[in-house]
Design a protein around this motif. Structure first.
Motif, PDB file in Angstrom:
ATOM      1  N   ASP A 120      48.062  64.640  35.241  1.00  0.00           N
ATOM      2  CA  ASP A 120      48.521  64.372  33.870  1.00  0.00           C
ATOM      3  C   ASP A 120      47.526  64.797  32.797  1.00  0.00           C
ATOM      4  O   ASP A 120      47.856  64.836  31.613  1.00  0.00           O
ATOM      5  N   ALA A 121      46.288  65.086  33.217  1.00  0.00           N
ATOM      6  CA  ALA A 121      45.273  65.481  32.226  1.00  0.00           C
ATOM      7  C   ALA A 121      45.560  66.882  31.672  1.00  0.00           C
ATOM      8  O   ALA A 121      44.976  67.293  30.667  1.00  0.00           O
ATOM      9  N   PHE A 122      46.483  67.608  32.325  1.00  0.00           N
ATOM     10  CA  PHE A 122      46.784  68.984  31.892  1.00  0.00           C
ATOM     11  C   PHE A 122      48.251  69.063  31.467  1.00  0.00           C
ATOM     12  O   PHE A 122      49.087  68.268  31.905  1.00  0.00           O
ATOM     13  N   GLY A 123      48.550  70.066  30.625  1.00  0.00           N
ATOM     14  CA  GLY A 123      49.929  70.213  30.163  1.00  0.00           C
ATOM     15  C   GLY A 123      50.861  70.512  31.323  1.00  0.00           C
ATOM     16  O   GLY A 123      51.959  69.964  31.425  1.00  0.00           O
ATOM     17  N   HIS A 124      50.415  71.412  32.211  1.00  0.00           N
ATOM     18  CA  HIS A 124      51.247  71.779  33.355  1.00  0.00           C
ATOM     19  C   HIS A 124      50.343  72.307  34.454  1.00  0.00           C
ATOM     20  O   HIS A 124      49.389  73.035  34.176  1.00  0.00           O
ATOM     21  N   ILE A 125      50.641  71.920  35.690  1.00  0.00           N
ATOM     22  CA  ILE A 125      49.945  72.529  36.823  1.00  0.00           C
ATOM     23  C   ILE A 125      50.972  73.355  37.575  1.00  0.00           C
ATOM     24  O   ILE A 125      51.935  72.813  38.114  1.00  0.00           O
ATOM     25  N   SER A 126      50.766  74.664  37.550  1.00  0.00           N
ATOM     26  CA  SER A 126      51.710  75.553  38.210  1.00  0.00           C
ATOM     27  C   SER A 126      51.296  75.767  39.658  1.00  0.00           C
ATOM     28  O   SER A 126      50.107  75.846  39.967  1.00  0.00           O
ATOM     29  N   LEU A 141      47.943  73.126  24.413  1.00  0.00           N
ATOM     30  CA  LEU A 141      48.633  73.232  25.703  1.00  0.00           C
ATOM     31  C   LEU A 141      47.718  73.856  26.750  1.00  0.00           C
ATOM     32  O   LEU A 141      47.192  74.951  26.549  1.00  0.00           O
ATOM     33  N   SER A 142      47.504  73.134  27.846  1.00  0.00           N
ATOM     34  CA  SER A 142      46.699  73.687  28.935  1.00  0.00           C
ATOM     35  C   SER A 142      47.580  73.852  30.164  1.00  0.00           C
ATOM     36  O   SER A 142      48.318  72.942  30.526  1.00  0.00           O
ATOM     37  N   VAL A 143      47.506  75.018  30.772  1.00  0.00           N
ATOM     38  CA  VAL A 143      48.258  75.266  31.999  1.00  0.00           C
ATOM     39  C   VAL A 143      47.282  75.749  33.068  1.00  0.00           C
ATOM     40  O   VAL A 143      46.523  76.691  32.839  1.00  0.00           O
ATOM     41  N   VAL A 144      47.286  75.066  34.191  1.00  0.00           N
ATOM     42  CA  VAL A 144      46.455  75.464  35.329  1.00  0.00           C
ATOM     43  C   VAL A 144      47.399  76.070  36.361  1.00  0.00           C
ATOM     44  O   VAL A 144      48.403  75.455  36.702  1.00  0.00           O
ATOM     45  N   GLY A 145      47.094  77.267  36.850  1.00  0.00           N
ATOM     46  CA  GLY A 145      47.995  77.888  37.828  1.00  0.00           C
ATOM     47  C   GLY A 145      47.263  78.331  39.070  1.00  0.00           C
ATOM     48  O   GLY A 145      46.132  78.820  38.988  1.00  0.00           O
TER      49      GLY A 145
END
Ligand SMILES: Nc1ncnc2c1ncn2[C@@H]1O[C@H](COP(=O)(O)OP(=O)(O)O)[C@@H](O)[C@H]1O
Ligand SMILES: O=C(OP(=O)(O)O)[C@H](O)COP(=O)(O)O
Length: 405
Positions: free
Chosen positions: A375-381, A355-359
């Motif tokens: 979509d390349a990351f699990g979630h962009i916060s 799981l990758s999250v960029v915030g």
């Protein structure tokens, strides 16, 4: 927290004519008056659209940058109002003040289903005042413009500011869809992150974000420090950092973190090489030096290639990674390589199954500007500081006040 569903059922499914004040985070990067990444505006659209289509008169309040409590034309939200209108497919009215005559006039002229944006809320000293009374007096004026409040600016829920916190104590307050969705992802990350769990920290809001390291040492397996954060740590190790970004009064704190991490078996990964230049500009001549040998007349503007590769290895080998803050001044091509290498690794966390999250506003803008798909990351916060504070287990004033409402 009461949701928009609750608001709708309280009003039998229609908000016809109800005046709703929405706090959004529309703090976008700008080049002059051009928005260089509209991610936060896009993320704010669904809640605004939902309220407007239920017949509400929607008044949006937001900040841009950090003006000092007085109007400053370089921080006007006007370009954001235009972009918001394009995304909504209908013009957004713009009030040239926050709680003044124009705001009142526009608020009363709004038709059901119409949307207006108020000028930068940080043009008013009351917004960010540390004095409860001053903040409260300003919140009273904001609250007078509406019947209910919807908190949808996830990137600001860690701020005890009038339009985030105090207004929610003065109006019936509801959580917006964006804040709800963001909290849900982060809650999963705090509950039982798959390990190894790495946190990558960079960017330029050094003093704001250093504090979270204290708690992250108890939660993460590795902390990777890049961006403007690096130099306070290098100084703590006794190295000189030239004219790089340095929080002199935080050097002792950084030294304590290094000791604490060692004692707890948590890895703090610092860069071993740094890309430096004589000045902060796009065409300044860049060279790579060892992190312990930054010349006095140079400033560090990116992590070096060896460090970026080492960071990428740790990121790929982790199962959960949270990243806030670019590794360098990615806005200038010569200093974007560190951020690109780490972003690329983020797309391969745990061999692609992690799981990758960029915030963070700038971190999200960076990955998009460098050509990565959301979509390349699990979630962009949409929130950097807010996510970090949530992950460290802090009480976020903008969420706590909604729980009490
Ligand atoms: N070494 C550095 N020196 C100065 N600024 C830096 C450095 N590395 C990164 N930055 C800057 O940090 C900014 C983003 O920081 P920040 O606001 O903390 O991130 P976010 O918005 O993602 O939370 C970027 O504009 C970038 O240019
Ligand atoms: O950009 C923001 O936060 P972030 O840089 O931590 O993602 C928010 O809009 C909050 O802005 P602030 O840090 O000036 O309060």
């Amino acid at each position: 927290m009461k949701t928009i569903d609750d608001l709708l059922s309280k009003h039998d499914g229609s908000l016809d004519g109800v005046r709703v004040l929405v706090r959004s985070d529309l703090n976008v990067p700008l080049d002059g008056r051009t928005i260089t990444d509209d991610g936060r505006v896009r993320a704010s659209v669904p809640t605004i659209e939902r309220l407007a289509s239920a017949g509400a008169r929607v008044l949006v309040t937001a900040h841009l940058g950090r003006p000092k409590g007085v109007p400053d034309p370089s921080f006007t939200l006007l370009p954001v109002a235009e972009r918001l209108g394009e995304l909504l497919g209908t013009p957004v009215l713009f009030a040239g003040d926050t709680v003044g005559d124009e705001a009142s006039r526009i608020a009363s002229a709004l038709e059901p289903g119409q949307v207006a944006l108020l000028e930068n809320v940080r043009f008013e000293a009351g917004e960010t005042s540390k004095d409860d009374e001053e903040r409260g007096a300003f919140a009273d004026r904001l609250a007078a413009l509406a019947d209910v409040f919807v908190s949808d600016g996830f990137g600001v829920v860690h701020r005890k500011q009038a339009s985030v916190y105090d207004v929610a104590t003065r109006l019936p307050a509801y959580v917006g869809g964006l804040v709800e969705a963001e909290v849900e992802v982060l809650r999963r990350l705090t509950e039982d992150p798959a390990r190894p769990y790495a946190v990558v920290l960079g960017g330029s809001k050094v003093s704001d974000k250093l504090g979270v390291i204290d708690h992250l040492i108890d939660k993460a397996d590795s902390l990777l420090i890049g961006g403007g954060m690096v130099f306070t740590f290098l100084a703590a190790q006794g190295h000189s950092v030239g004219s790089s970004l340095l929080e002199q009064d935080q050097v002792e704190v950084a030294a304590r973190y290094i000791e604490q991490a060692e004692a707890k078996g948590v890895e703090i990964v610092l860069p071993t090489d740094i890309v430096v230049a004589p000045e902060f500009s796009a065409d300044a001549p860049a060279t790579t030096v060892s992190a312990d040998a930054i010349p006095d007349d140079q400033m560090g503007l990116d992590i070096g290639p060896d460090s970026a590769e080492r960071f990428a290895e740790v990121v790929r080998g982790a199962q959960t990674v949270f990243w806030n803050g670019p590794m360098g001044v990615f806005e200038f091509d010569a200093f974007a390589a560190g951020t690109t290498t780490v972003a690329e690794a983020l797309t391969q966390v745990g061999g692609g199954d992690g799981l990758s999250v960029v915030g963070g506003g700038d971190s999200a803008a960076a990955v998009r500007a460098l050509g990565f798909d959301d979509d390349a990351f699990g979630h962009i916060s949409t929130g950097g500081g807010a996510s970090l504070e949530y992950l460290e287990g802090a009480t976020l004033p903008g969420l706590a006040v909604l729980e009490e409402s």
